[in-house]
Design a protein around this motif. Structure first.
Motif, PDB file in Angstrom:
ATOM      1  N   TYR A 120      53.212 102.102  19.507  1.00  0.00           N
ATOM      2  CA  TYR A 120      53.322 102.760  18.199  1.00  0.00           C
ATOM      3  C   TYR A 120      54.674 102.465  17.565  1.00  0.00           C
ATOM      4  N   ASP A 146      54.520 102.968  10.692  1.00  0.00           N
ATOM      5  CA  ASP A 146      53.298 103.717  10.958  1.00  0.00           C
ATOM      6  C   ASP A 146      52.164 102.795  11.401  1.00  0.00           C
ATOM      7  N   GLU A 147      52.472 101.934  12.381  1.00  0.00           N
ATOM      8  CA  GLU A 147      51.483 101.011  12.924  1.00  0.00           C
ATOM      9  C   GLU A 147      51.181 101.387  14.367  1.00  0.00           C
ATOM     10  N   LEU A 148      49.922 101.634  14.651  1.00  0.00           N
ATOM     11  CA  LEU A 148      49.463 101.962  15.997  1.00  0.00           C
ATOM     12  C   LEU A 148      48.600 100.811  16.508  1.00  0.00           C
ATOM     13  N   ASN A 155      45.869 100.210  13.779  1.00  0.00           N
ATOM     14  CA  ASN A 155      45.428 101.347  12.954  1.00  0.00           C
ATOM     15  C   ASN A 155      43.905 101.414  12.846  1.00  0.00           C
TER      16      ASN A 155
END
Length: 177
Positions: free
Chosen positions: A38, A43-45, A57
């Motif tokens: 993560y 905000d990239e999973l 994402n």
């Protein structure tokens, strides 16, 4: 057992160089079966489950389609300062044979970027399991290849040399190392 790196890219975080991630892998019978990386700054999973593919994402990702090093960029890692001269000689060879090189300072993020095709590969002379375990599965499930510098499978309980690629440039990169 779980393999956790709560801050991969610690030096980056200390300097507000926003390339630090949380990396978590699940190892069952010496095999990584789940991996998550993560990146809170973007905000990239990145996620993967053995046999189910890799995702960013929630959307499927795949390694680069580059067939040769000259068609892609390669991520580099600079661990082990005492080996700087050897490392930089390798980096020069890779630089001369690829489109360019990059250094993010987070092995897990480098492997995630390899998994989603942002770069054709990544290598580092020494990584601990918490540095590479989750990223290794991401690359493999996205269609790539991860080995040590002799082309052997990695043991998730051991630190080692690591090379992860889209699979197409693996042998070419190994020869340069």
């Amino acid at each position: 057992y779980w393999i956790l790196d709560p801050v991969d890219g610690t030096t980056n975080l200390m300097h507000d160089y926003q390339h630090s991630v949380v990396s978590l892998a699940l190892c069952r019978q010496q095999e990584i079966v789940m991996g998550i990386v993560y990146d809170p700054f973007n905000d990239e999973l990145f996620s993967a489950v053995k046999g189910e593919g890799s995702f960013l994402n929630g959307k499927p990702i795949h390694v680069s389609s580059a067939m040769k090093l000259s068609e892609t960029i390669i991520g580099i890692g600079t661990a082990k300062r005492e080996l700087a001269k050897e490392n930089f000689a390798r980096f020069l060879k890779v630089y001369e044979n690829s489109q360019d090189v990059r250094r993010l300072g987070s092995a897990a993020l480098e492997l995630a970027y390899t998994a989603c095709g942002r770069q054709g590969g990544y290598f580092e002379i020494y990584l601990n399991p918490w540095d590479y375990a989750a990223g290794m599965l991401l690359v493999q499930e996205a269609g790539g290849k991860v080995t040590d510098w002799n082309g052997n499978a990695l043991d998730p309980a051991q630190g080692c040399q690591v090379i992860g690629t889209n699979g197409q440039v693996h042998e070419e990169l190994l020869k340069l190392l």
